[in-house]
Motif scaffolding. Sequence first.
Motif, mmCIF file in Angstrom:
data_model
loop_
_atom_site.group_PDB
_atom_site.id
_atom_site.type_symbol
_atom_site.label_atom_id
_atom_site.label_comp_id
_atom_site.label_asym_id
_atom_site.label_seq_id
_atom_site.Cartn_x
_atom_site.Cartn_y
_atom_site.Cartn_z
ATOM 1 N N ALA A 39 -3.932 9.973 15.334
ATOM 2 C CA ALA A 39 -2.794 10.509 16.270
ATOM 3 C C ALA A 39 -1.719 9.507 16.252
ATOM 4 O O ALA A 39 -0.496 9.698 16.454
ATOM 5 C CB ALA A 39 -3.311 10.398 17.655
ATOM 6 N N GLY A 40 -1.883 8.131 15.918
ATOM 7 C CA GLY A 40 -0.614 7.274 16.032
ATOM 8 C C GLY A 40 -0.234 6.713 14.526
ATOM 9 O O GLY A 40 0.256 5.654 14.577
ATOM 10 N N PHE A 41 -0.543 7.408 13.686
ATOM 11 C CA PHE A 41 -0.278 6.978 12.329
ATOM 12 C C PHE A 41 1.100 6.492 12.045
ATOM 13 O O PHE A 41 1.379 5.129 11.540
ATOM 14 C CB PHE A 41 -0.431 8.152 11.123
ATOM 15 N N SER A 42 2.265 7.281 12.485
ATOM 16 C CA SER A 42 3.588 6.902 12.334
ATOM 17 C C SER A 42 4.018 5.628 13.183
ATOM 18 O O SER A 42 4.638 4.947 12.658
ATOM 19 C CB SER A 42 4.428 7.941 12.524
ATOM 20 N N ARG A 43 3.365 5.462 14.117
ATOM 21 C CA ARG A 43 3.694 4.366 15.064
ATOM 22 C C ARG A 43 3.069 3.132 14.577
ATOM 23 O O ARG A 43 3.536 1.710 14.401
ATOM 24 C CB ARG A 43 3.060 4.754 16.494
ATOM 25 N N MET A 44 1.671 3.416 13.866
ATOM 26 C CA MET A 44 0.919 2.140 13.206
ATOM 27 C C MET A 44 1.365 1.533 11.985
ATOM 28 O O MET A 44 0.858 0.449 11.464
ATOM 29 C CB MET A 44 -0.471 2.313 13.560
ATOM 30 N N ALA A 45 1.897 2.491 11.324
ATOM 31 C CA ALA A 45 1.994 2.269 9.705
ATOM 32 C C ALA A 45 2.601 1.108 9.366
ATOM 33 O O ALA A 45 2.458 0.394 8.473
ATOM 34 C CB ALA A 45 2.544 3.869 9.271
ATOM 35 N N SER A 46 3.518 0.902 10.086
ATOM 36 C CA SER A 46 4.594 -0.175 9.677
ATOM 37 C C SER A 46 4.156 -1.739 9.992
ATOM 38 O O SER A 46 4.164 -2.451 9.447
ATOM 39 C CB SER A 46 5.899 -0.371 10.448
ATOM 40 N N HIS A 47 3.003 -1.622 10.840
ATOM 41 C CA HIS A 47 2.424 -3.192 11.267
ATOM 42 C C HIS A 47 0.893 -3.128 10.887
ATOM 43 O O HIS A 47 0.046 -4.108 11.481
ATOM 44 C CB HIS A 47 2.634 -3.489 12.733
ATOM 45 N N PHE A 48 0.285 -2.146 10.115
ATOM 46 C CA PHE A 48 -1.330 -2.145 9.944
ATOM 47 C C PHE A 48 -1.441 -3.240 9.043
ATOM 48 O O PHE A 48 -0.749 -3.384 7.794
ATOM 49 C CB PHE A 48 -1.524 -0.758 9.428
ATOM 50 N N PRO A 49 -2.541 -3.859 9.247
ATOM 51 C CA PRO A 49 -2.895 -4.866 8.257
ATOM 52 C C PRO A 49 -3.006 -4.349 6.812
ATOM 53 O O PRO A 49 -3.520 -3.438 6.471
ATOM 54 C CB PRO A 49 -4.330 -5.460 8.417
ATOM 55 N N ASP A 50 -2.557 -5.239 5.701
ATOM 56 C CA ASP A 50 -2.544 -5.007 4.297
ATOM 57 C C ASP A 50 -3.343 -5.900 3.380
ATOM 58 O O ASP A 50 -2.573 -6.426 2.740
ATOM 59 C CB ASP A 50 -1.163 -4.520 3.765
ATOM 60 N N PRO A 51 -4.426 -6.121 3.621
ATOM 61 C CA PRO A 51 -5.291 -7.149 2.888
ATOM 62 C C PRO A 51 -5.276 -7.073 1.471
ATOM 63 O O PRO A 51 -5.383 -8.075 1.046
ATOM 64 C CB PRO A 51 -6.619 -7.193 3.886
ATOM 65 N N ILE A 52 -5.128 -5.994 0.888
ATOM 66 C CA ILE A 52 -5.564 -5.862 -0.592
ATOM 67 C C ILE A 52 -3.855 -5.393 -1.204
ATOM 68 O O ILE A 52 -3.881 -4.931 -2.505
ATOM 69 C CB ILE A 52 -6.441 -4.968 -0.974
ATOM 70 N N HIS A 53 -2.809 -5.658 -0.434
ATOM 71 C CA HIS A 53 -1.581 -5.276 -0.809
ATOM 72 C C HIS A 53 -1.191 -4.038 -1.619
ATOM 73 O O HIS A 53 -0.715 -4.061 -2.695
ATOM 74 C CB HIS A 53 -1.144 -6.697 -1.760
ATOM 75 N N ILE A 54 -1.628 -3.093 -0.820
ATOM 76 C CA ILE A 54 -1.278 -1.850 -1.423
ATOM 77 C C ILE A 54 -0.397 -1.069 -0.568
ATOM 78 O O ILE A 54 0.159 0.183 -0.734
ATOM 79 C CB ILE A 54 -2.567 -0.955 -1.622
ATOM 80 N N GLY A 55 0.062 -1.812 0.509
ATOM 81 C CA GLY A 55 0.877 -1.199 1.540
ATOM 82 C C GLY A 55 0.443 -0.725 2.773
ATOM 83 O O GLY A 55 -0.706 -0.245 2.693
ATOM 84 N N SER A 56 1.118 -1.127 3.960
ATOM 85 C CA SER A 56 0.456 -0.650 5.259
ATOM 86 C C SER A 56 0.129 0.477 5.284
ATOM 87 O O SER A 56 -0.977 0.949 5.925
ATOM 88 C CB SER A 56 1.487 -1.084 6.205
ATOM 89 N N ARG A 57 0.966 1.556 4.900
ATOM 90 C CA ARG A 57 0.877 2.943 4.931
ATOM 91 C C ARG A 57 -0.420 3.447 4.162
ATOM 92 O O ARG A 57 -1.149 4.230 4.792
ATOM 93 C CB ARG A 57 1.897 3.419 4.513
ATOM 94 N N ARG A 58 -0.564 3.002 2.859
ATOM 95 C CA ARG A 58 -1.767 3.329 2.385
ATOM 96 C C ARG A 58 -3.140 2.768 2.698
ATOM 97 O O ARG A 58 -4.043 3.498 2.583
ATOM 98 C CB ARG A 58 -1.802 2.891 0.754
ATOM 99 N N THR A 59 -3.199 1.724 3.298
ATOM 100 C CA THR A 59 -4.316 1.180 4.050
ATOM 101 C C THR A 59 -4.453 1.782 5.060
ATOM 102 O O THR A 59 -5.763 2.190 5.237
ATOM 103 C CB THR A 59 -4.114 -0.470 4.180
ATOM 104 N N LEU A 60 -3.324 2.292 5.949
ATOM 105 C CA LEU A 60 -3.981 2.958 7.199
ATOM 106 C C LEU A 60 -4.200 4.244 6.680
ATOM 107 O O LEU A 60 -5.333 4.998 7.398
ATOM 108 C CB LEU A 60 -2.709 3.108 7.835
ATOM 109 N N ALA A 61 -3.696 4.909 5.587
ATOM 110 C CA ALA A 61 -4.256 6.117 5.227
ATOM 111 C C ALA A 61 -5.867 6.268 4.751
ATOM 112 O O ALA A 61 -6.679 7.271 5.356
ATOM 113 C CB ALA A 61 -3.340 6.841 4.239
ATOM 114 N N PHE A 62 -6.185 5.112 4.168
ATOM 115 C CA PHE A 62 -7.791 4.888 3.901
ATOM 116 C C PHE A 62 -8.467 4.837 5.253
ATOM 117 O O PHE A 62 -9.561 5.400 5.306
ATOM 118 C CB PHE A 62 -7.758 3.850 2.831
ATOM 119 N N ALA A 63 -8.018 4.095 5.964
ATOM 120 C CA ALA A 63 -8.532 3.969 7.161
ATOM 121 C C ALA A 63 -8.790 5.267 8.274
ATOM 122 O O ALA A 63 -9.783 5.506 8.680
ATOM 123 C CB ALA A 63 -8.062 2.811 8.200
ATOM 124 N N VAL A 64 -7.858 5.748 8.121
ATOM 125 C CA VAL A 64 -7.895 7.252 8.663
ATOM 126 C C VAL A 64 -8.800 8.373 8.116
ATOM 127 O O VAL A 64 -9.793 8.900 8.600
ATOM 128 C CB VAL A 64 -6.631 8.117 8.673
#
Length: 136
Positions: A39-64
Amino acid sequence: MNSFVRLGFLPRGYDLALLVLRLWTGAGLFLRHGLNKAAGFSRMASHFPDPIHIGSRRTLAFAVLSDAVCSLLLILGLGTRWAALVIAINTGAAFVLVHKFQLMGDGSGEFAWVYFGAALTLFIAGGGRFSVDGPG
């Protein structure tokens, strides 16, 4: 008395236990983590953790994918082993890379640790007889 001590009055069965584990894990993961991320993808995408350096948006997409989609698949018992594998990868990475193996205190990875264990168990055992893709 001996039957009481051995809890002989409770039904015994791995399939029932796998059903409970699937429902409990899937519902908890979806309601606590998946719904918020989806529900909050667009809000979270810019500051989501990116521990494997693929980008916050991609990391969040995998988490979703893990926390929303695969948790619902667990509940249904559809593609259980694949769904559990995705969840295990996501929660294992979160425990190691984000929470740094920390089980107690602020920033603890306790939830990630527990979800990883449940997902690993379901990956090994499968969904059981009471799942959409279960044996006969």
